[in-house]
Write a protein that holds these residues in place. Sequence first.
Motif, PDB file in Angstrom:
ATOM      1  N   TYR A  49       0.839  -1.196   0.000  1.00 34.42           N
ATOM      2  CA  TYR A  49       0.000   0.000   0.000  1.00 34.42           C
ATOM      3  C   TYR A  49       0.876   1.249   0.000  1.00 34.42           C
ATOM      4  CZ  TYR A  49      -3.666   3.275   1.451  1.00 34.42           C
ATOM      5  OH  TYR A  49      -4.538   4.329   1.523  1.00 34.42           O
ATOM      6  N   ALA A  50       1.901   1.260   0.836  1.00 31.74           N
ATOM      7  CA  ALA A  50       2.805   2.406   0.906  1.00 31.74           C
ATOM      8  C   ALA A  50       3.504   2.637  -0.433  1.00 31.74           C
ATOM      9  CB  ALA A  50       3.828   2.208   2.018  1.00 31.74           C
ATOM     10  N   ARG A  63       0.980   4.060  -2.950  1.00 29.49           N
ATOM     11  CA  ARG A  63       0.716   5.473  -2.671  1.00 29.49           C
ATOM     12  C   ARG A  63       1.891   6.346  -3.075  1.00 29.49           C
ATOM     13  NH1 ARG A  63      -3.344   6.950   1.070  1.00 29.49           N
ATOM     14  NH2 ARG A  63      -2.633   8.991   0.419  1.00 29.49           N
ATOM     15  N   ASP A 113      -1.954   8.354   6.413  1.00 31.27           N
ATOM     16  CA  ASP A 113      -1.551   9.724   6.109  1.00 31.27           C
ATOM     17  C   ASP A 113      -1.503  10.641   7.327  1.00 31.27           C
ATOM     18  OD1 ASP A 113      -1.167   9.314   3.382  1.00 31.27           O
ATOM     19  OD2 ASP A 113      -3.287   9.567   2.987  1.00 31.27           O
ATOM     20  N   GLY A 156       2.012   6.960  -6.677  1.00 30.31           N
ATOM     21  CA  GLY A 156       0.839   7.629  -7.229  1.00 30.31           C
ATOM     22  C   GLY A 156      -0.145   6.692  -7.904  1.00 30.31           C
ATOM     23  N   GLN A 157      -0.057   5.408  -7.609  1.00 29.74           N
ATOM     24  CA  GLN A 157      -0.947   4.407  -8.205  1.00 29.74           C
ATOM     25  C   GLN A 157      -2.186   4.237  -7.325  1.00 29.74           C
ATOM     26  OE1 GLN A 157       1.992   1.252  -8.292  1.00 29.74           O
ATOM     27  NE2 GLN A 157       2.096   1.408 -10.522  1.00 29.74           N
ATOM     28  N   THR A 158      -3.093   5.204  -7.428  1.00 26.21           N
ATOM     29  CA  THR A 158      -4.274   5.186  -6.563  1.00 26.21           C
ATOM     30  C   THR A 158      -5.190   4.004  -6.860  1.00 26.21           C
ATOM     31  OG1 THR A 158      -5.389   6.737  -8.071  1.00 26.21           O
ATOM     32  CG2 THR A 158      -4.229   7.675  -6.172  1.00 26.21           C
ATOM     33  N   ALA A 216      -3.647   1.128  -5.023  1.00 23.54           N
ATOM     34  CA  ALA A 216      -3.850   1.341  -3.583  1.00 23.54           C
ATOM     35  C   ALA A 216      -5.287   0.981  -3.199  1.00 23.54           C
ATOM     36  CB  ALA A 216      -3.531   2.784  -3.204  1.00 23.54           C
ATOM     37  N   ARG A 242      -6.433  -1.897  -0.609  1.00 20.66           N
ATOM     38  CA  ARG A 242      -7.339  -1.571   0.497  1.00 20.66           C
ATOM     39  C   ARG A 242      -8.542  -2.527   0.508  1.00 20.66           C
ATOM     40  NH1 ARG A 242      -9.202   2.138   3.981  1.00 20.66           N
ATOM     41  NH2 ARG A 242     -11.405   2.607   3.866  1.00 20.66           N
TER      42      ARG A 242
END
Length: 80
Positions: A41-42, A45, A75, A48-50, A53, A57
């Motif tokens: 996940y980190a 993020r 965040d 920039g690969q939303t 991510a 999630r």
Amino acid sequence: MSPFLFDADLATITDLAARRRERTTVIDAMADHAASVIADYAAARAAGQTDLAALIRDHAEAIDPQLVAELDGFDYPAAA
């Protein structure tokens, strides 16, 4: 690389993987998996690969709702 895939490769050559599986508890395996989900996940993020991510999630939500709470706090600045 997943430790499970690494073990599968070693299992054909040595007994190292078998011994590792004997010593690994379910709690240890779950903690390792949660750590890899958080690291993935980190990385997503940071890159920039939303979309990736979001998929990570969704996976976290399926395996452990508490893990989603940890990702939600990702965040937030750490308390000093």
